[in-house]
Design an enzyme around this catalytic site. Sequence first.
Site, PDB file in Angstrom:
ATOM      1  N   ARG A  64      -0.864   9.706   4.829  1.00  5.84           N
ATOM      2  CA  ARG A  64      -2.169   9.843   4.199  1.00  5.84           C
ATOM      3  C   ARG A  64      -2.873  11.047   4.810  1.00  5.84           C
ATOM      4  O   ARG A  64      -2.601  11.440   5.943  1.00  5.84           O
ATOM      5  CB  ARG A  64      -3.026   8.600   4.428  1.00  5.84           C
ATOM      6  CG  ARG A  64      -2.488   7.305   3.818  1.00  5.84           C
ATOM      7  CD  ARG A  64      -3.442   6.157   4.101  1.00  5.84           C
ATOM      8  NE  ARG A  64      -3.033   4.913   3.464  1.00  5.84           N
ATOM      9  CZ  ARG A  64      -2.347   3.947   4.077  1.00  5.84           C
ATOM     10  NH1 ARG A  64      -1.990   4.100   5.347  1.00  5.84           N
ATOM     11  NH2 ARG A  64      -2.016   2.848   3.436  1.00  5.84           N
ATOM     12  N   LYS A 101      -4.704   2.564   7.827  1.00  6.55           N
ATOM     13  CA  LYS A 101      -5.855   1.751   7.449  1.00  6.55           C
ATOM     14  C   LYS A 101      -5.901   0.485   8.296  1.00  6.55           C
ATOM     15  O   LYS A 101      -4.870  -0.072   8.655  1.00  6.55           O
ATOM     16  CB  LYS A 101      -5.779   1.384   5.961  1.00  6.55           C
ATOM     17  CG  LYS A 101      -6.000   2.563   5.032  1.00  6.55           C
ATOM     18  CD  LYS A 101      -6.028   2.113   3.590  1.00  6.55           C
ATOM     19  CE  LYS A 101      -6.344   3.282   2.660  1.00  6.55           C
ATOM     20  NZ  LYS A 101      -6.375   2.879   1.245  1.00  6.55           N
ATOM     21  N   HIS A 158      -2.469  13.796  -1.608  1.00  8.68           N
ATOM     22  CA  HIS A 158      -1.925  12.556  -2.148  1.00  8.68           C
ATOM     23  C   HIS A 158      -0.672  12.804  -2.983  1.00  8.68           C
ATOM     24  O   HIS A 158       0.230  11.968  -3.035  1.00  8.68           O
ATOM     25  CB  HIS A 158      -2.978  11.852  -3.000  1.00  8.68           C
ATOM     26  CG  HIS A 158      -2.575  10.483  -3.446  1.00  8.68           C
ATOM     27  ND1 HIS A 158      -2.524   9.413  -2.581  1.00  8.68           N
ATOM     28  CD2 HIS A 158      -2.177  10.013  -4.658  1.00  8.68           C
ATOM     29  CE1 HIS A 158      -2.115   8.334  -3.250  1.00  8.68           C
ATOM     30  NE2 HIS A 158      -1.900   8.682  -4.508  1.00  8.68           N
ATOM     31  N   TYR A 177       2.164   2.533  -7.176  1.00  9.92           N
ATOM     32  CA  TYR A 177       2.172   3.854  -6.556  1.00  9.92           C
ATOM     33  C   TYR A 177       3.428   4.627  -6.881  1.00  9.92           C
ATOM     34  O   TYR A 177       3.439   5.848  -6.924  1.00  9.92           O
ATOM     35  CB  TYR A 177       2.071   3.628  -5.052  1.00  9.92           C
ATOM     36  CG  TYR A 177       1.717   4.815  -4.211  1.00  9.92           C
ATOM     37  CD1 TYR A 177       2.685   5.728  -3.817  1.00  9.92           C
ATOM     38  CD2 TYR A 177       0.419   5.004  -3.757  1.00  9.92           C
ATOM     39  CE1 TYR A 177       2.364   6.793  -3.006  1.00  9.92           C
ATOM     40  CE2 TYR A 177       0.101   6.068  -2.944  1.00  9.92           C
ATOM     41  CZ  TYR A 177       1.075   6.962  -2.571  1.00  9.92           C
ATOM     42  OH  TYR A 177       0.753   8.023  -1.763  1.00  9.92           O
ATOM     43  N   HIS A 233       1.565   0.098   3.204  1.00 13.17           N
ATOM     44  CA  HIS A 233       0.876  -0.738   2.220  1.00 13.17           C
ATOM     45  C   HIS A 233       0.931  -2.199   2.660  1.00 13.17           C
ATOM     46  O   HIS A 233       2.000  -2.712   2.996  1.00 13.17           O
ATOM     47  CB  HIS A 233       1.541  -0.626   0.846  1.00 13.17           C
ATOM     48  CG  HIS A 233       1.237   0.657   0.145  1.00 13.17           C
ATOM     49  ND1 HIS A 233       1.990   1.132  -0.906  1.00 13.17           N
ATOM     50  CD2 HIS A 233       0.243   1.569   0.321  1.00 13.17           C
ATOM     51  CE1 HIS A 233       1.481   2.272  -1.333  1.00 13.17           C
ATOM     52  NE2 HIS A 233       0.426   2.562  -0.601  1.00 13.17           N
ATOM     53  N   ARG A 268       2.272  12.804  -0.685  1.00 17.45           N
ATOM     54  CA  ARG A 268       2.586  11.427  -0.269  1.00 17.45           C
ATOM     55  C   ARG A 268       3.271  10.684  -1.404  1.00 17.45           C
ATOM     56  O   ARG A 268       4.259   9.978  -1.179  1.00 17.45           O
ATOM     57  CB  ARG A 268       1.289  10.726   0.133  1.00 17.45           C
ATOM     58  CG  ARG A 268       1.410   9.233   0.469  1.00 17.45           C
ATOM     59  CD  ARG A 268       0.100   8.750   1.059  1.00 17.45           C
ATOM     60  NE  ARG A 268      -0.112   7.325   0.954  1.00 17.45           N
ATOM     61  CZ  ARG A 268       0.347   6.431   1.835  1.00 17.45           C
ATOM     62  NH1 ARG A 268       1.053   6.824   2.871  1.00 17.45           N
ATOM     63  NH2 ARG A 268       0.087   5.140   1.684  1.00 17.45           N
TER      64      ARG A 268
END
Length: 309
Positions: free
Chosen positions: A155, A179, A248, A283, A274, A251
């Site tokens: 990311r 995250k 992005h 995705y 994820h 990625r």
Amino acid sequence: MATPDLAPPQLVVAITDFLDYLRVERQLSPHTLDNYRRHLAAMSEQLIELQLSDWRQLSVSHARGLATRMHKQGLSPRSIAARLSALRSFCDWLVLTGMLAANPAKGVSAPKQGRPLPKNLDVDELHQLMNLDEADPLAVRDRAIMELMYSSGLRLAELVALNLGDVQFAERQVRVIGKGNKERILPVGRMALDWLQQWLSVRGELAGPDEPALFVSKQRRRITHRSVQLRLAKRGQQQALSSHVHPHKLRHSFATHMLESSGDLRAVQELLGHADLATTQIYTHLDFQHLANAYDQAHPRARRREDEE
């Protein structure tokens, strides 16, 4: 957008306390906190127009009215959904603190929105993008950034946060914090390692001796999110790519190419960081039939016994 200056104190104080909670207890990033601040500031402006001066006055009909007003104002379904999501989280916190008995925004939904699938670069386009023949430190840095993002599926926030000690050359790995402050150890490909070595050999021309950041700017400090976005867009234009290049997209290209070559959805999920497999499915452009076939072949309880056929 800041919290409105003319907003009643009860509205402002609650938002400020909630943002402090997200920052300290949830350890959310400054970018995420800014998003919450903007969305809740917009909500408080709407409440003022509805003659509400305290979040404790918020009802289900008010929450539905907010969604209707946003729709009439021409906000996109995506923007409405983002604001309502922030409002639901905020109301959950108000329930937690005892300011509300129940979350009035819980059952309020945004208008349905199409979910555009992210586009990836094919292998030829990636070769074209990476084919930089400049030798100045900024060009070497840009190539190292692109190689690493595509090699490991980082990311943008993960890339910018990297420090010198996070790349382990002997192990061919990079340590990232994703995250939710979760750590991942990711493999790094040979090309990315080669360009990282080249970048480190010239990094001293841009970085101060005490700067820990792996990637720095001409200002001799950690490169910003915006700088990476602008540099990648510029490189895409210089290399005459037909589509806009952004972090992005690298990625997503990593994820798509990994899945095409391995077929291992779970592995790609782990590499991307994820929490939910459904996120990885969307995705990576997976169609449901492909998933169903993989499930039927692999899951012990999906296969029928021969004596039942």
